[in-house]
Design a protein around this motif. Structure first.
Motif, PDB file in Angstrom:
ATOM      1  N   ALA A 101       0.829  -1.209   0.000  1.00  0.00           N
ATOM      2  CA  ALA A 101       0.000   0.000   0.000  1.00  0.00           C
ATOM      3  C   ALA A 101       0.861   1.255   0.000  1.00  0.00           C
ATOM      4  CB  ALA A 101      -0.934  -0.012   1.211  1.00  0.00           C
ATOM      5  N   TYR A 104       2.510   1.631  -3.397  1.00  0.00           N
ATOM      6  CA  TYR A 104       1.548   2.034  -4.424  1.00  0.00           C
ATOM      7  C   TYR A 104       1.148   3.494  -4.269  1.00  0.00           C
ATOM      8  CZ  TYR A 104      -2.594   2.349  -7.292  1.00  0.00           C
ATOM      9  OH  TYR A 104      -3.509   2.752  -8.221  1.00  0.00           O
ATOM     10  N   PHE A 105       0.766   3.892  -3.055  1.00  0.00           N
ATOM     11  CA  PHE A 105       0.248   5.242  -2.862  1.00  0.00           C
ATOM     12  C   PHE A 105       1.326   6.315  -2.832  1.00  0.00           C
ATOM     13  CE2 PHE A 105      -3.350   2.763  -1.108  1.00  0.00           C
ATOM     14  CZ  PHE A 105      -4.305   3.202  -2.006  1.00  0.00           C
ATOM     15  N   LEU A 109       1.515   5.476  -7.766  1.00  0.00           N
ATOM     16  CA  LEU A 109       0.444   6.384  -8.159  1.00  0.00           C
ATOM     17  C   LEU A 109       0.965   7.783  -8.514  1.00  0.00           C
ATOM     18  CD1 LEU A 109      -2.625   6.310  -8.540  1.00  0.00           C
ATOM     19  CD2 LEU A 109      -2.856   7.079  -6.184  1.00  0.00           C
TER      20      LEU A 109
END
Length: 168
Positions: A101, A104-105, A109
């Motif tokens: 997470a 990804y964040f 992203l």
């Protein structure tokens, strides 16, 4: 025979000096340090919080698969039975999910948004360049038509843009 050794060494040196190999090495080192941070957070904060709903730390949860599990109090090892440490598996799964997470964040992203913005800017830049090239072509055609008319060419003009500069 020495030429082959030199070329092998040169090839190896070129391989090591490529940007993507160095970037990969840096990413592995930073990833290892980042993994230690995430594991510390999971073991020091999340495991005790999850364990607070039970009776012990998350990694202490286990089940006995075969027969009663007898643990030696001095070593902490199971002497009888087969112990399954499902709390450790759950802890590792939480570490993985938190790491994924965060990566990804905080990395994937934002990088995807940056690359999309960059591609849009590049497409707009190419569109402007294409417009400039088209307008330059139009100017050259008008110059050609003007030169043809000055030479006393045919009254109707020649080519696909005959008379183009006169009715503007």
């Amino acid at each position: 025979m020495t030429e082959k050794k030199v070329s092998l060494l040169e090839g190896f040196k070129a391989f090591l000096m490529r940007g993507n190999v160095i970037d990969l090495a840096v990413a592995v080192v930073i990833g290892a340090a980042f993994t230690q941070i995430v594991n510390s957070i999971v073991k020091g904060v999340i495991n005790p919080l999850v364990g607070a709903f039970g009776t012990k730390d998350l990694e202490g949860y286990s089940s006995c698969l075969k027969g009663p599990c007898v643990t030696d109090p001095k070593t902490g090892e199971t002497t009888e039975g087969i112990r399954i440490l499902w709390g450790s598996v759950l802890s590792a799964t939480l570490s993985f999910l938190i790491t994924a997470a965060i990566v990804y964040f905080l990395v994937v992203l934002p990088m995807a948004k940056y690359l999309a913005r960059r591609a849009a800017m590049q497409a707009a830049k190419e569109g402007v360049q294409e417009t400039l090239e088209v307008s330059e072509l139009e100017v050259l055609k008008e110059i050609r038509d003007a030169l043809v008319s000055q030479r006393g060419g045919p009254a109707g003009g020649t080519g696909e843009n005959s008379g183009r500069g006169h009715d503007q």
